[in-house]
Design a protein around this motif. Structure first.
Motif, mmCIF file in Angstrom:
data_model
loop_
_atom_site.group_PDB
_atom_site.id
_atom_site.type_symbol
_atom_site.label_atom_id
_atom_site.label_comp_id
_atom_site.label_asym_id
_atom_site.label_seq_id
_atom_site.Cartn_x
_atom_site.Cartn_y
_atom_site.Cartn_z
ATOM 1 N N TRP A 72 7.592 8.174 -3.858
ATOM 2 C CA TRP A 72 7.452 6.703 -3.772
ATOM 3 C C TRP A 72 7.830 6.132 -2.447
ATOM 4 O O TRP A 72 8.737 6.900 -1.688
ATOM 5 N N GLY A 73 7.117 5.369 -2.196
ATOM 6 C CA GLY A 73 7.354 4.741 -0.454
ATOM 7 C C GLY A 73 6.628 5.275 0.474
ATOM 8 O O GLY A 73 6.410 4.808 1.657
ATOM 9 N N SER A 74 5.743 6.420 0.188
ATOM 10 C CA SER A 74 5.099 6.888 1.205
ATOM 11 C C SER A 74 3.596 6.466 1.088
ATOM 12 O O SER A 74 3.336 5.645 -0.076
ATOM 13 N N TYR A 117 0.770 -1.148 0.217
ATOM 14 C CA TYR A 117 -0.035 0.245 0.147
ATOM 15 C C TYR A 117 0.992 1.238 0.083
ATOM 16 O O TYR A 117 0.520 2.322 0.109
ATOM 17 N N SER A 118 2.095 1.197 -0.333
ATOM 18 C CA SER A 118 2.998 2.197 -0.548
ATOM 19 C C SER A 118 2.696 2.783 -2.099
ATOM 20 O O SER A 118 2.442 2.144 -2.837
ATOM 21 N N LEU A 119 3.004 4.173 -2.105
ATOM 22 C CA LEU A 119 2.826 4.770 -3.406
ATOM 23 C C LEU A 119 4.166 4.458 -4.396
ATOM 24 O O LEU A 119 5.142 4.546 -3.954
ATOM 25 N N HIS A 120 3.837 4.038 -5.664
ATOM 26 C CA HIS A 120 4.741 3.861 -6.655
ATOM 27 C C HIS A 120 5.095 5.307 -7.324
ATOM 28 O O HIS A 120 6.211 5.734 -7.842
ATOM 29 N N SER A 121 3.811 5.846 -7.651
ATOM 30 C CA SER A 121 3.915 7.176 -8.343
ATOM 31 C C SER A 121 2.781 7.872 -8.369
ATOM 32 O O SER A 121 1.616 7.467 -8.275
ATOM 33 N N GLU A 138 4.863 10.183 -11.793
ATOM 34 C CA GLU A 138 6.395 10.734 -11.422
ATOM 35 C C GLU A 138 6.556 10.277 -9.734
ATOM 36 O O GLU A 138 5.522 10.187 -9.238
ATOM 37 N N ARG A 139 7.778 9.624 -9.765
ATOM 38 C CA ARG A 139 8.149 9.087 -8.351
ATOM 39 C C ARG A 139 8.448 10.112 -7.551
ATOM 40 O O ARG A 139 8.781 9.647 -6.414
ATOM 41 N N ALA A 188 17.263 9.005 -11.830
ATOM 42 C CA ALA A 188 18.421 8.124 -11.929
ATOM 43 C C ALA A 188 18.904 7.654 -10.557
ATOM 44 O O ALA A 188 19.206 6.215 -10.513
ATOM 45 N N THR A 189 18.818 8.453 -9.701
ATOM 46 C CA THR A 189 19.461 7.973 -8.163
ATOM 47 C C THR A 189 18.170 8.016 -7.267
ATOM 48 O O THR A 189 18.585 7.551 -6.316
ATOM 49 N N ASN A 190 16.977 7.817 -7.830
ATOM 50 C CA ASN A 190 15.659 7.630 -6.882
ATOM 51 C C ASN A 190 15.529 8.531 -5.958
ATOM 52 O O ASN A 190 14.934 8.456 -5.116
#
Length: 547
Positions: A276-278, A247-251, A255-256, A266-268
């Motif tokens: 992403w991850g939120s 259930y974490s956001l991908h984009s 846009e990530r 490129a570096t995340n």
């Protein structure tokens, strides 16, 4: 034939007890080893079509309220004239709105185990929870578009700044407004905004300006979210390595990260500019522990907000983890890679101020804790009426740790207008280099609906307890049946005994009959003697016989 029938019946009973006992033990062992309640729970909260969680997620039954507290500037004229050294502020509110969420245009993406959707939020005024009618109550508050444009003019050339100043005078724009609470929140007509929407529609695409409209409603029904589904597992039920958290956001809109905060694909990116991850504050992580930190994203914040574990407690009969935000969550520092992106042109705002300008047309807006709590003390100096009381203004979120269900929440944030250097505008000079509080909001979840409370309680306590009782009963019943079979096998009487006992009973009956007939053939004297012998002791009866 009867002996054979008895043996057959005994063997049938033995086999029946043994088979039933083994079946019951097998079922009990299967339930104990597979934990079907957990399997059903995992399926029902997998966000797959027709699952319970999917139906709840489409139209969440959570009662989310936004309590809005306005700031009314009561001595504007005296402050502008120089008679008062400080701005006097009166807090007015709350004006309460219920946030009604629904998710639309849902698409499951099996290739990368995500789900795509568009959230739609509506805001319904709740009169019984509010202090008054926002359409009738009036306040004096900063004219955000006018002050924002005047601040931005400082970075323009002298001729551009002079031209903008002349334009604002021609339009009779004023730095402070007297307006209804409703209009200030949801939109009021401004000549400067209207003019800008005509000449630069690609930059200003609205004809009226409302603070709550921009913070909460703007972009509604147009943002496309892509969210990770529960982690994929191997054949042993272990999460596959590098699986994104459930259930974490991908984009968002493909846009990530926040491009406005210089996100590098490129570096995340860094903690400063990632999306992403939120979590979008509707679904939260499951199976949490005391070391977990997770992030909440709302466009309102123009950033992710980290939520850190604070304590374990019990809330209305439910186990709960309480999460809070750090006091320095809005700080920015050029030397800190996780906050340096918030500093534009190598300039960082004061401690406790978090810029949100890139998300709102580069208007110089910032978020803080209410009443500048945990912020630089200099922010309080120009005002009378602010009281940063942590006991009233702190934020906290309570989650049920196994299921990630929000039990109670207060996320309190304040919107502010950052006034910078002023050029060629005498009306704005009294407000130069001030941070003006506009309003603060309390995003609240008071209680779970009763239906959700019962569901959470059932999943956490009742269903596992019932499963345990059923498992124990099956195992005990299985042992009982096997014990009965064991008894039939080793302690049942031999098959011939009942037959012999039956023959003995027949012989005894015949003998009794013969004895009775003989007694009728004896004389009365013999009968009386016989009866006396039965009444007397053994020795006396022998003596009587001899006589």
């Amino acid at each position: 034939m009867k002996l054979f029938a008895n043996k057959t019946q005994r063997n049938a009973n033995l086999l029946r007890c043994a088979a039933l006992g083994m079946t019951l033990l097998f079922l009990g062992a299967v339930i104990f080893m597979t934990d079907p309640v957990q399997l059903i729970v995992d399926w029902q909260i997998s966000l797959s079509p027709n699952s319970l969680l999917y139906k709840l997620w489409l139209f969440p039954p959570l009662e989310v309220y936004i309590k809005v507290h306005m700031f009314n500037y009561t001595n504007v004229d005296a402050f502008i004239a120089g008679r008062d050294a400080k701005m006097k502020i009166e807090e007015v509110g709350p004006y309460v709105y219920q946030e009604v969420l629904s998710n639309h245009n849902v698409t499951l993406n099996e290739a990368n185990n995500t789900i795509t959707y568009t959230p739609r939020r509506e805001y319904v005024f709740v009169r019984e929870r509010s202090v008054g009618d926002p359409k009738l109550d009036r306040i004096r508050a900063p004219n955000i578009p006018y002050m924002g444009i005047s601040t931005q003019a400082a970075s323009l050339s002298m001729f551009a700044a002079l031209g903008l100043s002349a334009l604002t005078k021609r339009l009779n724009a004023q730095p402070m407004l007297e307006v209804s609470v409703h209009d200030y929140m949801w939109g009021y007509e401004d000549h400067l905004v209207h003019l800008a929407s005509k000449f630069v529609p690609s930059y200003i695409d609205f004809a009226s300006f409302g603070l709550m409209e921009k913070l909460f409603r703007e972009g509604n029904e147009s943002n496309v979210f892509n969210m990770h589904l529960p982690e994929r597992k191997d054949s042993h039920g272990v999460n596959l390595p590098d699986s994104p958290r459930a259930y974490s956001l991908h984009s968002i809109n493909d846009e990530r990260g926040f491009m406005r905060w210089d996100y590098d694909e490129a570096t995340n990116g860094t903690q400063c500019n990632r999306i992403w991850g939120s979590h979008d504050a509707t679904l939260f992580p499951r199976d949490m522990n005391e070391k977990d930190t997770f992030y909440i994203y709302r466009r309102t914040f123009c950033r992710r907000l980290p939520m850190k574990f604070n304590r374990t407690l019990t809330f209305k009969g439910q186990d709960a983890f309480e999460y809070t935000m750090d006091p320095n969550v809005f700080d920015s520092d050029l030397d800190n890679v996780n906050s340096s992106c918030f500093c534009k042109n190598n300039h960082c705002l004061k401690r406790g101020l978090g810029s949100v300008a890139p998300c709102y047309y580069n208007m110089p807006l910032a978020i803080t804790y209410p009443h500048f709590m945990h912020a630089d003390p200099s922010l309080l100096e120009p005002f009378d009426g602010l009281n940063p009381d942590e006991s009233r203004l702190a934020s906290a979120l309570m989650l049920q740790p196994q299921l990630g269900v929000p039990l109670h929440a207060h996320v309190r944030l304040q919107a502010n207008l950052v006034v910078g250097n002023i050029k060629f505008n005498s009306l704005m000079e009294p407000f130069e280099n001030m941070v003006l509080p506009l309003l603060w909001v309390d995003l609240t979840i008071d209680n779970l609906p009763v239906s959700l409370q019962m569901l959470v309680h059932g999943i956490k306590y009742i269903f596992p307890l019932l499963q345990g009782i059923i498992t124990l009963c099956l195992i005990l019943a299985g042992f009982y049946q096997l014990s009965a079979a064991f008894m039939l096998c080793f302690w049942s009487p031999p098959g011939g005994v009942p037959h012999k006992l039956e023959q003995g009973e027949k012989r005894a009956s015949i003998l009794n009959g013969l004895t009775l007939n003989a007694s009728f053939q004896k004389s009365p004297h013999d009968s009386m003697q016989h009866e006396a012998q039965k009444l007397l002791p053994l020795d006396a009866s022998h003596t009587l016989s001899e006589v």
